[in-house]
Design a protein around this motif. Structure first.
Motif, PDB file in Angstrom:
ATOM      1  N   TYR A 100      17.846 -29.012   6.570  1.00 16.36           N
ATOM      2  CA  TYR A 100      16.779 -29.729   5.870  1.00 16.36           C
ATOM      3  C   TYR A 100      17.220 -30.110   4.467  1.00 16.36           C
ATOM      4  O   TYR A 100      16.908 -31.179   3.963  1.00 16.36           O
ATOM      5  CB  TYR A 100      15.519 -28.865   5.801  1.00 16.36           C
ATOM      6  CG  TYR A 100      14.311 -29.663   5.418  1.00 16.36           C
ATOM      7  CD1 TYR A 100      13.847 -30.668   6.268  1.00 16.36           C
ATOM      8  CD2 TYR A 100      13.649 -29.447   4.224  1.00 16.36           C
ATOM      9  CE1 TYR A 100      12.750 -31.428   5.934  1.00 16.36           C
ATOM     10  CE2 TYR A 100      12.537 -30.213   3.880  1.00 16.36           C
ATOM     11  CZ  TYR A 100      12.096 -31.200   4.736  1.00 16.36           C
ATOM     12  OH  TYR A 100      11.008 -31.961   4.401  1.00 16.36           O
ATOM     13  N   PHE A 103      19.291 -33.411   4.549  1.00 16.78           N
ATOM     14  CA  PHE A 103      18.701 -34.677   4.975  1.00 16.78           C
ATOM     15  C   PHE A 103      17.918 -35.268   3.814  1.00 16.78           C
ATOM     16  O   PHE A 103      17.221 -34.550   3.104  1.00 16.78           O
ATOM     17  CB  PHE A 103      17.727 -34.462   6.142  1.00 16.78           C
ATOM     18  CG  PHE A 103      18.399 -34.340   7.479  1.00 16.78           C
ATOM     19  CD1 PHE A 103      18.935 -35.452   8.104  1.00 16.78           C
ATOM     20  CD2 PHE A 103      18.501 -33.113   8.107  1.00 16.78           C
ATOM     21  CE1 PHE A 103      19.556 -35.344   9.334  1.00 16.78           C
ATOM     22  CE2 PHE A 103      19.119 -32.993   9.336  1.00 16.78           C
ATOM     23  CZ  PHE A 103      19.655 -34.116   9.955  1.00 16.78           C
ATOM     24  N   ASN A 104      18.036 -36.548   3.658  1.00 20.35           N
ATOM     25  CA  ASN A 104      17.193 -37.213   2.674  1.00 20.35           C
ATOM     26  C   ASN A 104      15.802 -37.378   3.289  1.00 20.35           C
ATOM     27  O   ASN A 104      15.650 -38.011   4.326  1.00 20.35           O
ATOM     28  CB  ASN A 104      17.790 -38.589   2.337  1.00 20.35           C
ATOM     29  CG  ASN A 104      17.039 -39.258   1.213  1.00 20.35           C
ATOM     30  OD1 ASN A 104      15.819 -39.173   1.125  1.00 20.35           O
ATOM     31  ND2 ASN A 104      17.776 -39.935   0.353  1.00 20.35           N
ATOM     32  N   PRO A 105      14.781 -36.780   2.662  1.00 17.37           N
ATOM     33  CA  PRO A 105      13.451 -36.771   3.294  1.00 17.37           C
ATOM     34  C   PRO A 105      12.831 -38.154   3.441  1.00 17.37           C
ATOM     35  O   PRO A 105      11.903 -38.338   4.217  1.00 17.37           O
ATOM     36  CB  PRO A 105      12.616 -35.901   2.350  1.00 17.37           C
ATOM     37  CG  PRO A 105      13.343 -35.899   1.054  1.00 17.37           C
ATOM     38  CD  PRO A 105      14.803 -36.078   1.382  1.00 17.37           C
ATOM     39  N   PHE A 106      13.357 -39.141   2.703  1.00 14.37           N
ATOM     40  CA  PHE A 106      12.744 -40.473   2.744  1.00 14.37           C
ATOM     41  C   PHE A 106      13.323 -41.372   3.822  1.00 14.37           C
ATOM     42  O   PHE A 106      12.882 -42.486   4.019  1.00 14.37           O
ATOM     43  CB  PHE A 106      12.875 -41.147   1.374  1.00 14.37           C
ATOM     44  CG  PHE A 106      12.208 -40.358   0.300  1.00 14.37           C
ATOM     45  CD1 PHE A 106      10.820 -40.217   0.303  1.00 14.37           C
ATOM     46  CD2 PHE A 106      12.943 -39.732  -0.681  1.00 14.37           C
ATOM     47  CE1 PHE A 106      10.183 -39.470  -0.678  1.00 14.37           C
ATOM     48  CE2 PHE A 106      12.321 -38.993  -1.670  1.00 14.37           C
ATOM     49  CZ  PHE A 106      10.937 -38.852  -1.663  1.00 14.37           C
ATOM     50  N   TYR A 107      14.340 -40.894   4.504  1.00 15.86           N
ATOM     51  CA  TYR A 107      14.946 -41.724   5.548  1.00 15.86           C
ATOM     52  C   TYR A 107      14.799 -41.080   6.911  1.00 15.86           C
ATOM     53  O   TYR A 107      14.818 -39.853   7.035  1.00 15.86           O
ATOM     54  CB  TYR A 107      16.436 -41.928   5.274  1.00 15.86           C
ATOM     55  CG  TYR A 107      16.727 -42.788   4.071  1.00 15.86           C
ATOM     56  CD1 TYR A 107      16.542 -44.170   4.147  1.00 15.86           C
ATOM     57  CD2 TYR A 107      17.177 -42.229   2.889  1.00 15.86           C
ATOM     58  CE1 TYR A 107      16.811 -44.969   3.041  1.00 15.86           C
ATOM     59  CE2 TYR A 107      17.452 -43.021   1.786  1.00 15.86           C
ATOM     60  CZ  TYR A 107      17.262 -44.389   1.868  1.00 15.86           C
ATOM     61  OH  TYR A 107      17.527 -45.180   0.793  1.00 15.86           O
ATOM     62  N   ARG A 111      19.558 -42.332  10.256  1.00 20.46           N
ATOM     63  CA  ARG A 111      20.454 -42.797   9.210  1.00 20.46           C
ATOM     64  C   ARG A 111      21.684 -41.894   9.060  1.00 20.46           C
ATOM     65  O   ARG A 111      22.789 -42.373   8.831  1.00 20.46           O
ATOM     66  CB  ARG A 111      19.694 -42.844   7.883  1.00 20.46           C
ATOM     67  CG  ARG A 111      20.429 -43.540   6.790  1.00 20.46           C
ATOM     68  CD  ARG A 111      19.506 -43.617   5.587  1.00 20.46           C
ATOM     69  NE  ARG A 111      20.123 -43.007   4.426  1.00 20.46           N
ATOM     70  CZ  ARG A 111      20.575 -43.695   3.389  1.00 20.46           C
ATOM     71  NH1 ARG A 111      20.466 -44.996   3.375  1.00 20.46           N
ATOM     72  NH2 ARG A 111      21.116 -43.064   2.371  1.00 20.46           N
ATOM     73  N   ALA A 112      21.475 -40.593   9.224  1.00 18.26           N
ATOM     74  CA  ALA A 112      22.593 -39.657   9.097  1.00 18.26           C
ATOM     75  C   ALA A 112      23.662 -39.980  10.144  1.00 18.26           C
ATOM     76  O   ALA A 112      24.863 -39.877   9.891  1.00 18.26           O
ATOM     77  CB  ALA A 112      22.100 -38.231   9.277  1.00 18.26           C
ATOM     78  N   LYS A 115      25.288 -43.475   9.406  1.00 21.94           N
ATOM     79  CA  LYS A 115      26.253 -43.402   8.300  1.00 21.94           C
ATOM     80  C   LYS A 115      27.612 -42.917   8.794  1.00 21.94           C
ATOM     81  O   LYS A 115      28.659 -43.406   8.353  1.00 21.94           O
ATOM     82  CB  LYS A 115      25.732 -42.463   7.201  1.00 21.94           C
ATOM     83  CG  LYS A 115      24.767 -43.154   6.256  1.00 21.94           C
ATOM     84  CD  LYS A 115      24.346 -42.260   5.124  1.00 21.94           C
ATOM     85  CE  LYS A 115      25.349 -42.294   3.975  1.00 21.94           C
ATOM     86  NZ  LYS A 115      24.831 -41.575   2.790  1.00 21.94           N
ATOM     87  N   TYR A 151      11.289 -38.729  10.882  1.00 16.87           N
ATOM     88  CA  TYR A 151      11.711 -38.241   9.571  1.00 16.87           C
ATOM     89  C   TYR A 151      12.054 -36.755   9.677  1.00 16.87           C
ATOM     90  O   TYR A 151      11.536 -36.062  10.560  1.00 16.87           O
ATOM     91  CB  TYR A 151      10.588 -38.463   8.555  1.00 16.87           C
ATOM     92  CG  TYR A 151      10.407 -39.927   8.232  1.00 16.87           C
ATOM     93  CD1 TYR A 151      11.186 -40.530   7.244  1.00 16.87           C
ATOM     94  CD2 TYR A 151       9.504 -40.711   8.940  1.00 16.87           C
ATOM     95  CE1 TYR A 151      11.049 -41.883   6.965  1.00 16.87           C
ATOM     96  CE2 TYR A 151       9.363 -42.067   8.676  1.00 16.87           C
ATOM     97  CZ  TYR A 151      10.150 -42.644   7.684  1.00 16.87           C
ATOM     98  OH  TYR A 151      10.013 -43.983   7.413  1.00 16.87           O
ATOM     99  N   ILE A 294      23.912 -35.392   0.368  1.00 15.24           N
ATOM    100  CA  ILE A 294      22.661 -35.791   1.015  1.00 15.24           C
ATOM    101  C   ILE A 294      22.980 -36.969   1.931  1.00 15.24           C
ATOM    102  O   ILE A 294      23.665 -37.904   1.527  1.00 15.24           O
ATOM    103  CB  ILE A 294      21.638 -36.240  -0.043  1.00 15.24           C
ATOM    104  CG1 ILE A 294      21.344 -35.109  -1.021  1.00 15.24           C
ATOM    105  CG2 ILE A 294      20.369 -36.746   0.608  1.00 15.24           C
ATOM    106  CD1 ILE A 294      20.342 -34.094  -0.576  1.00 15.24           C
TER     107      ILE A 294
END
Ligand SMILES: Nc1ncnc2c1ncn2[C@@H]1O[C@H](COP(=O)(O)OP(=O)(O)O)[C@@H](O)[C@H]1O
Ligand SMILES: [Mg+2]
Length: 295
Positions: A100, A103-107, A111-112, A115, A151, A294
């Motif tokens: 947790y 992970f970027n909470p806004f994406y 996305r991970a 990337k 999310y 992140i």
């Protein structure tokens, strides 16, 4: 290339107040090697503060040892050329305790994975990338439709942890450095995670350095084990041998702290879920776990 990760006489000292010489020796002359082939699972077990995470940081190139060296394919990782370093960064992948936090909470979690596809140029087209992502999610026993588009907070800890494993699956590193990866997970989810590491070893030939304070997970994984206390590896060997015939008093102590240890009887449900590593409580936050970007 037959790759190998080797620690040779690694020592890590930190300045500290209130101790005799003004420093602590977190890692004290540690040597071992991990072979990519044949793939193996090597556990590093010891109690909180014994130097495990520092070793993970040394191996991942996040902390340069005070003395000794970390060698990848025979070369000092702190002296690699740019191209060699890039290859090493792909071939040696970390797995962290609490996904947790990375992970970027806004994406969305997708996305991970995208990337990784882009950074390592794993696919030429979006369709091929998606296929790869879905295949990797299935390899870690996640249904793509249940996780893609979500999310991080909408997923369970076990699902987030498995998304990190899906990323590893896409990259197919030779080595996984997993520092207390299951400490935050409950029993059933923990077993799932360990089974995936075993799959990765058998089906994809990945070697894992599995760092834990919990001997029951070491039993479950089997393979090799190294016992660490006060920065020194005091015992090593196959899990069966070390558990049956511990030679060092510290190993015996660790074994005594587990109810009815029996390496022939691989554990399935009796796991201590409340036994978290409390080191975070008394050390600077950035020292207990290798830092992750992140994503
Ligand atoms: N950056 C640091 N500065 C000072 N002391 C540290 C630092 N990182 C770790 N330590 C100390 O080194 C020892 C080993 O820590 P660590 O490797 O995190 O152990 P473990 O992961 O086995 O719990 C501990 O005494 C810890 O307080
Ligand atoms: Mg630790």
């Amino acid at each position: 290339m037959k790759s190998e990760l080797e620690l040779r006489g690694v020592q890590q000292r930190f300045h500290a107040r209130g101790v005799a010489d003004g420093y602590v020796t977190a890692v004290d002359d540690v040597s071992f090697s991990l072979l990519a082939s044949p793939p193996q699972i090597v556990s590093l077990v010891g109690q909180s503060g014994s130097g495990k995470s520092t070793i993970a940081r040394n191996v991942l190139g996040l902390q340069k040892p005070t003395a000794g060296s970390v060698l990848y394919g025979g070369k000092d990782i702190f002296k690699l050329s740019r191209a060699e370093y890039d290859a090493y960064r792909r071939d040696v992948q970390p797995v962290f305790q609490d996904p947790y936090a990375i992970f970027n909470p806004f994406y969305r979690v997708d996305r991970a994975l995208w990337k990784a596809v882009k950074k390592f140029k794993l696919a030429d087209t979006r369709a091929a990338g998606l296929e790869l992502i879905e295949e990797s999610l299935q390899a870690v026993r996640l249904e793509p439709e249940n996780v893609l588009g979500r999310y991080p907070h909408q997923l369970s800890g076990g699902q987030r942890q498995r998304i990190m494993l899906a990323r590893v699956h896409m990259l197919r590193p030779s080595f996984i450095i997993a520092d207390e990866p299951v400490s935050m997970l409950d029993a059933q989810v923990r077993k799932h995670f360990l089974d995936i590491l075993l799959d990765f070893q058998r089906e994809h030939g990945m070697t894992t350095l599995f760092i834990t304070h919990d001997l029951s997970t070491v039993y479950y994984l089997g393979g090799e084990v190294m016992v660490i206390t006060k920065g020194q590896i005091v015992e090593r060997g196959s899990v069966a041998t070390v558990m049956h015939e511990p030679s060092h008093p510290y190993t015996k102590l660790l074994l005594d702290s587990i109810p009815q240890p029996d390496p022939d009887q691989r554990w399935t449900s009796r796991i201590q879920v409340d036994e978290l590593d409390h080191l975070d409580d008394n050390t600077p936050a950035d020292t207990t776990q290798p830092e992750a970007p992140i994503i």
